[in-house]
Design a protein around this motif. Sequence first.
Motif, PDB file in Angstrom:
ATOM      1  N   ALA A  37      50.089  24.499  -1.826  1.00 14.42           N
ATOM      2  CA  ALA A  37      50.424  25.687  -2.611  1.00 14.42           C
ATOM      3  C   ALA A  37      49.723  25.667  -3.965  1.00 14.42           C
ATOM      4  CB  ALA A  37      51.939  25.775  -2.804  1.00 14.42           C
ATOM      5  N   PHE A  38      49.715  24.512  -4.616  1.00 19.58           N
ATOM      6  CA  PHE A  38      49.092  24.403  -5.937  1.00 19.58           C
ATOM      7  C   PHE A  38      47.577  24.604  -5.863  1.00 19.58           C
ATOM      8  CE2 PHE A  38      46.942  21.687  -9.078  1.00 19.58           C
ATOM      9  CZ  PHE A  38      47.382  22.294 -10.250  1.00 19.58           C
ATOM     10  N   PHE A  59      50.374  34.326  -4.182  1.00 25.56           N
ATOM     11  CA  PHE A  59      51.457  33.616  -3.512  1.00 25.56           C
ATOM     12  C   PHE A  59      51.787  34.257  -2.169  1.00 25.56           C
ATOM     13  CE2 PHE A  59      52.502  31.957  -7.847  1.00 25.56           C
ATOM     14  CZ  PHE A  59      52.343  30.617  -7.519  1.00 25.56           C
ATOM     15  N   ALA A  60      51.524  35.546  -2.029  1.00 25.39           N
ATOM     16  CA  ALA A  60      51.735  36.186  -0.726  1.00 25.39           C
ATOM     17  C   ALA A  60      50.774  35.603   0.308  1.00 25.39           C
ATOM     18  CB  ALA A  60      51.534  37.695  -0.847  1.00 25.39           C
ATOM     19  N   THR A  91      58.168  31.489   2.129  1.00 24.57           N
ATOM     20  CA  THR A  91      58.223  32.742   1.388  1.00 24.57           C
ATOM     21  C   THR A  91      57.367  32.636   0.129  1.00 24.57           C
ATOM     22  OG1 THR A  91      60.108  32.087   0.023  1.00 24.57           O
ATOM     23  CG2 THR A  91      60.589  33.098   2.181  1.00 24.57           C
ATOM     24  N   PRO A  92      56.916  33.780  -0.407  1.00 27.12           N
ATOM     25  CA  PRO A  92      56.170  33.735  -1.664  1.00 27.12           C
ATOM     26  C   PRO A  92      56.960  33.064  -2.784  1.00 27.12           C
ATOM     27  CG  PRO A  92      55.862  35.865  -0.604  1.00 27.12           C
ATOM     28  CD  PRO A  92      56.907  35.143   0.191  1.00 27.12           C
ATOM     29  N   ARG A 118      55.804  29.852  -4.897  1.00 29.16           N
ATOM     30  CA  ARG A 118      55.752  29.881  -6.360  1.00 29.16           C
ATOM     31  C   ARG A 118      56.457  28.653  -6.937  1.00 29.16           C
ATOM     32  NH1 ARG A 118      54.779  34.141  -9.653  1.00 29.16           N
ATOM     33  NH2 ARG A 118      55.017  35.575  -7.893  1.00 29.16           N
ATOM     34  N   GLN A 119      57.601  28.311  -6.339  1.00 26.23           N
ATOM     35  CA  GLN A 119      58.359  27.144  -6.799  1.00 26.23           C
ATOM     36  C   GLN A 119      57.601  25.848  -6.520  1.00 26.23           C
ATOM     37  OE1 GLN A 119      61.132  27.311  -8.583  1.00 26.23           O
ATOM     38  NE2 GLN A 119      61.047  25.086  -8.827  1.00 26.23           N
ATOM     39  N   LEU A 120      56.945  25.768  -5.363  1.00 24.31           N
ATOM     40  CA  LEU A 120      56.154  24.578  -5.027  1.00 24.31           C
ATOM     41  C   LEU A 120      55.016  24.389  -6.030  1.00 24.31           C
ATOM     42  CD1 LEU A 120      55.877  24.993  -1.151  1.00 24.31           C
ATOM     43  CD2 LEU A 120      57.028  23.110  -2.338  1.00 24.31           C
TER      44      LEU A 120
END
Length: 311
Positions: free
Chosen positions: A146-147, A157-158, A167-168, A172-174
């Motif tokens: 993700a990063f 993020f989508a 999920t987006p 985002r949290q990752l």
Amino acid sequence: MTTPSESGADQLDPSLSAIMSERRQLINLAYRLLGSLAEAEDAVQETYARWYAMSREQQEAIASPGAWLTTVASRICLDLLGSARARRERYVGAWIPEPLPDPAEWRPGRSEGAGADPADRITLDESITMAFLVVLEAMTPAERVAFILHDVFRYSFAEVAEIVGRTPAACRQLASSARRRIRAAQTPAAPTARQADVVRDFKQAWETKDIAALIGLLAPDATMIADGGGLVSAALHPIEGAEQIARYARNIAGRVPGLTLLERTVNGRPGLVIQQNGVTEGVMAFEVADGRITHIWGVRNPEKLRPWTTG
């Protein structure tokens, strides 16, 4: 794998040329995700194998082949990261990401031989330094993917969510968690010219076995990690402290005849290549802060030195 670009077929079909032009981007992505050029090459080869396994009709139905290739390569890397974690837990000694030379210093040594494709060369920037890659190793596979996709390659993020199957908001949290890890590990980077001066002074002190000079160039809490992969002798545990590292370096210089140190660019930063009687035996990457060396990563595993040798 023989590709249409190698056979000249891309001259007849521009779409095939466009597909193969994605290779550099995919190699850059896969290396950052996996920390291994060999594994990155395998992941990209598998990605193209899946593309060419489809029928022409299936290929033409894909609106964005580049996005498709990125998605497949990222998912392959995500799977590899899961299995790599288990393998690296069984690795003899420390596991360090594979060091890369400056493109201008690239030497053929892989299966491509003297005709190594320039597209295989990694673009060197801040996201490829050894310090950065080592922090990535501490992340979960999902955090890392993700990063890298969002912060380094600027995917939304989508788009990341579609690739990693979350999920987006979760992606985002990752990425946010990964970003915190990066910030916590970061030190103010010295200008490249200053880093080169410090590494050059370290090289000269090592060559003259000047232990006082070595200690002076190292931060008091400096750390040295060596990766031999269980194949060659290397320190199995990190060496901590300026004096301990200096004595270790001096001992190596004293017991290895024909030792030569060469200044080279390692993952975009000043580093050293260790040769014995003209044969490359190791590569060292450095992190420099406030005029002193804070971290040294030494790779002696021959499997990771192929870009540095003539095969």
